[in-house]
Design a protein around this motif. Structure first.
Motif, PDB file in Angstrom:
ATOM      1  N   LEU A 135     -87.873  90.038  18.321  1.00  0.00           N
ATOM      2  CA  LEU A 135     -87.797  89.615  16.794  1.00  0.00           C
ATOM      3  C   LEU A 135     -87.980  90.922  15.647  1.00  0.00           C
ATOM      4  CD1 LEU A 135     -89.697  86.352  16.996  1.00  0.00           C
ATOM      5  CD2 LEU A 135     -87.396  86.577  16.788  1.00  0.00           C
ATOM      6  N   GLU A 190     -85.910  91.773  12.620  1.00  0.00           N
ATOM      7  CA  GLU A 190     -85.957  91.051  11.651  1.00  0.00           C
ATOM      8  C   GLU A 190     -86.937  91.466  10.493  1.00  0.00           C
ATOM      9  OE1 GLU A 190     -83.718  88.903  11.480  1.00  0.00           O
ATOM     10  OE2 GLU A 190     -83.241  88.439  13.734  1.00  0.00           O
ATOM     11  N   VAL A 191     -87.765  92.581  11.064  1.00  0.00           N
ATOM     12  CA  VAL A 191     -88.771  93.202  10.343  1.00  0.00           C
ATOM     13  C   VAL A 191     -88.887  94.596  10.267  1.00  0.00           C
ATOM     14  CG1 VAL A 191     -90.310  91.015  10.544  1.00  0.00           C
ATOM     15  CG2 VAL A 191     -90.478  93.039  12.285  1.00  0.00           C
ATOM     16  N   ALA A 232     -92.864  84.468   5.358  1.00  0.00           N
ATOM     17  CA  ALA A 232     -91.306  84.143   4.712  1.00  0.00           C
ATOM     18  C   ALA A 232     -91.002  84.886   3.356  1.00  0.00           C
ATOM     19  CB  ALA A 232     -91.546  82.544   4.502  1.00  0.00           C
ATOM     20  N   TRP A 263     -90.653  88.627   4.618  1.00  0.00           N
ATOM     21  CA  TRP A 263     -89.539  88.910   5.650  1.00  0.00           C
ATOM     22  C   TRP A 263     -88.608  87.455   5.985  1.00  0.00           C
ATOM     23  CZ3 TRP A 263     -94.640  90.731   6.436  1.00  0.00           C
ATOM     24  CH2 TRP A 263     -94.725  92.138   6.375  1.00  0.00           C
ATOM     25  N   PRO A 264     -87.920  87.107   5.122  1.00  0.00           N
ATOM     26  CA  PRO A 264     -87.338  85.779   5.369  1.00  0.00           C
ATOM     27  C   PRO A 264     -86.441  85.643   6.601  1.00  0.00           C
ATOM     28  CG  PRO A 264     -86.341  86.952   3.584  1.00  0.00           C
ATOM     29  CD  PRO A 264     -87.517  87.672   3.711  1.00  0.00           C
ATOM     30  N   ARG A 265     -86.001  86.630   6.929  1.00  0.00           N
ATOM     31  CA  ARG A 265     -84.881  86.418   8.190  1.00  0.00           C
ATOM     32  C   ARG A 265     -86.025  86.099   9.428  1.00  0.00           C
ATOM     33  NH1 ARG A 265     -81.634  91.680   9.042  1.00  0.00           N
ATOM     34  NH2 ARG A 265     -81.456  90.668  10.997  1.00  0.00           N
ATOM     35  N   LEU A 266     -87.219  86.693   9.549  1.00  0.00           N
ATOM     36  CA  LEU A 266     -88.162  86.323  10.524  1.00  0.00           C
ATOM     37  C   LEU A 266     -88.478  84.906  10.412  1.00  0.00           C
ATOM     38  CD1 LEU A 266     -89.965  87.074  13.034  1.00  0.00           C
ATOM     39  CD2 LEU A 266     -91.719  87.828  11.089  1.00  0.00           C
ATOM     40  N   ARG A 279     -86.978  82.412   9.216  1.00  0.00           N
ATOM     41  CA  ARG A 279     -85.737  81.623   9.707  1.00  0.00           C
ATOM     42  C   ARG A 279     -85.897  81.297  11.299  1.00  0.00           C
ATOM     43  NH1 ARG A 279     -83.296  83.600   5.285  1.00  0.00           N
ATOM     44  NH2 ARG A 279     -82.171  85.231   6.410  1.00  0.00           N
ATOM     45  N   ARG A 280     -85.997  82.512  12.080  1.00  0.00           N
ATOM     46  CA  ARG A 280     -86.386  82.562  13.435  1.00  0.00           C
ATOM     47  C   ARG A 280     -87.742  81.656  13.858  1.00  0.00           C
ATOM     48  NH1 ARG A 280     -83.837  87.219  15.876  1.00  0.00           N
ATOM     49  NH2 ARG A 280     -84.285  85.961  17.802  1.00  0.00           N
ATOM     50  N   GLU A 322     -85.655  73.856   9.685  1.00  0.00           N
ATOM     51  CA  GLU A 322     -85.205  73.492   8.233  1.00  0.00           C
ATOM     52  C   GLU A 322     -86.230  72.919   7.823  1.00  0.00           C
ATOM     53  OE1 GLU A 322     -83.677  71.270  11.423  1.00  0.00           O
ATOM     54  OE2 GLU A 322     -83.168  73.189  10.731  1.00  0.00           O
TER      55      GLU A 322
END
Length: 91
Positions: free
Chosen positions: A10, A13-14, A36, A39-42, A44-45, A49
């Motif tokens: 991961l 993502e950061v 979030a 680091w929004p990509r992290l 989402r992992r 939803e």
């Protein structure tokens, strides 16, 4: 401050960081919400939803599985260490 340990899979993502520090303490939800924002990509992992921790992601607060501590409502005191471990499948 809370330290979040990010596993190798991961870190992309950061920006490659193995450890992140967040000001949020209180609950795991608070920590993940702050992640979030930064680091929004992290995020989402880690969460689906509906905002729940993804089934294949294990999160530990000071070595204890968050699912046994109340899930997203698990208490995260200042100075805690949160470890994120995505499940690894294989055959």
């Amino acid at each position: 401050m809370v330290t979040v340990l990010v596993p190798g899979p991961l870190r992309g993502e950061v920006g490659g960081a193995a450890r992140l520090t967040v000001a949020a303490a209180g609950t795991l939800r608070d920590v993940l919400d702050e992640l979030a924002g930064e680091w929004p990509r992290l995020a989402r992992r880690l969460r689906d939803e509906r905002g729940e921790v993804r089934r294949h992601v294990n999160v530990y607060v000071d070595g204890e599985d968050c699912r046994h501590l109340g899930g997203l409502d698990a208490p995260v005191p200042p100075g805690a260490e949160v470890q994120v471990l995505p499940s690894v499948a294989g055959g």
